[in-house]
Design an enzyme around this catalytic site. Structure first.
Site, mmCIF file in Angstrom:
data_model
loop_
_atom_site.group_PDB
_atom_site.id
_atom_site.type_symbol
_atom_site.label_atom_id
_atom_site.label_comp_id
_atom_site.label_asym_id
_atom_site.label_seq_id
_atom_site.Cartn_x
_atom_site.Cartn_y
_atom_site.Cartn_z
ATOM 1 N N THR A 108 0.823 -1.106 0.147
ATOM 2 C CA THR A 108 -0.123 0.046 -0.049
ATOM 3 C C THR A 108 0.832 1.168 -0.037
ATOM 4 O O THR A 108 1.772 1.412 0.921
ATOM 5 C CB THR A 108 -0.834 -0.169 1.484
ATOM 6 O OG1 THR A 108 -1.388 -1.341 1.510
ATOM 7 C CG2 THR A 108 -1.791 1.082 1.198
ATOM 8 N N VAL B 135 -10.953 -7.839 0.491
ATOM 9 C CA VAL B 135 -10.768 -6.426 0.665
ATOM 10 C C VAL B 135 -9.785 -6.358 1.847
ATOM 11 O O VAL B 135 -10.194 -6.881 2.959
ATOM 12 C CB VAL B 135 -11.947 -5.592 1.079
ATOM 13 C CG1 VAL B 135 -11.622 -4.132 1.432
ATOM 14 C CG2 VAL B 135 -12.850 -5.819 -0.304
ATOM 15 N N GLY B 136 -8.660 -5.504 1.675
ATOM 16 C CA GLY B 136 -7.925 -5.315 3.064
ATOM 17 C C GLY B 136 -8.131 -4.146 3.703
ATOM 18 O O GLY B 136 -9.289 -3.410 3.549
HETATM 19 N N1 GLY Z 1 -2.416 -3.366 3.220
HETATM 20 C C1 GLY Z 1 -2.785 -3.733 1.827
HETATM 21 C C2 GLY Z 1 -3.861 -4.804 2.017
HETATM 22 O O1 GLY Z 1 -3.629 -5.721 2.731
HETATM 23 O O2 GLY Z 1 -4.531 -5.010 1.228
#
Ligand code: GLY
Length: 279
Positions: free
Chosen positions: A160, A189-190
């Site tokens: 990210t 979804v994160g």
């Molecule tokens: N931090 C990105 C995800 O887990 O999608």
């Protein structure tokens, strides 16, 4: 006297050695210096990272197990604005679509096909974000998966991207964008688009997180950190306490501005650039 500040990160898991992170922070900073809003600044910085194939966001995003690319992004401000998209496909800059969700709808998050349809209605053209690098990484992931009996998170990639900023009006903003983790099912979804998990803003600050999203969501990481700091605890001590709850093999990092100061910590390498000025 006004204090402006912006901090941008390129993900946790690997040191970033190129110069695009500097360009991203510099362009966001020049918006702040000309009295622009922190929201415009963080979105500018994040779009620059989305457009660079070296980052796992926008162009260069990871492929899912079925070979598709679905992206998550969000924006938020201390004035109460929040907008997000999840599992959106075929748009160049998911973070700008997230802003449109906040500005042009009564909703806070639009997901999947609905998000892509919304983007088209808002005038975002069909855009192929896949890259040769992502295809090679995908091939490698599938090979590793076939060779192993157990799902494991891959560790060596930039995750990210995100930015936090404070403008001359005292407004804090945050923006996040990701192509997700690997391995990852279609539709997963994160933390990145989820308020209180991968992104959080409140009266005194803006926070973004990066790393394995499932655990960041379960811990509501950014909101929990903000609440603890807001109770009066030392920011660096609070962040350390929460980051230490993640085992070393689960990458995690946080970046925040609280009361005009930048703080950050990660358990694996995380590249960050900061610019600030008082005038
Ligand atoms: N931090 C990105 C995800 O887990 O999608």
């Amino acid at each position: 006297m006004s204090n402006v500040i912006i901090a941008v990160h390129g993900g946790v898991g690997k040191e970033y050695t190129g110069n695009v992170l500097d360009r991203a922070v510099d362009e966001g900073f020049s918006i702040l210096k000309s009295n622009g809003s922190s929201l415009d600044a963080v979105i500018k910085s994040v779009t620059i990272l989305e457009d660079d194939p070296d980052f796992n966001a926008g162009t260069g995003s990871n492929m899912r197990l079925d070979g598709s690319i679905e992206m998550d992004a969000a924006i938020a401000t201390s004035n109460g604005m929040y907008g997000a998209v999840a599992a959106i496909q075929h748009v160049k800059n998911p973070v700008i679509v997230a802003r449109k969700v906040a500005e042009d709808t009564e909703h806070v998050m639009i997901v999947g096909t609905g998000a892509t349809i919304f983007a088209r209605k808002e005038g975002f053209m069909d855009y192929d974000v896949s890259t040769e690098k992502a295809r090679l990484r995908y091939k490698d992931a599938i090979k590793q998966l076939n060779e192993s009996s157990k799902h494991k998170y891959m560790k060596k990639f930039l995750d990210t991207v995100g930015a936090v900023a404070l403008d001359t009006n005292g407004m804090y903003s945050a923006a996040t964008s990701t192509g997700g983790i690997s391995y990852m099912l279609k539709g997963r979804v994160g933390d990145t688009p989820i308020f209180g998990a991968g992104i959080y803003t409140n009266k005194n600050g803006a926070l973004v997180a990066t790393g394995i999203g499932e655990l960041i969501i379960k811990k509501l990481l950014t909101k929990t950190i903000y609440d603890d700091i807001n109770l009066g605890d030392d920011p660096d001590t609070v962040i350390k306490r929460h980051i230490n709850e993640f085992t070393k093999d689960i990458a995690v990092g946080v970046l925040l501005i609280y009361n005009g100061n930048v703080h950050n910590l990660s358990n694996q390498p995380m590249s960050i650039r900061v610019r600030s000025d008082s005038f």
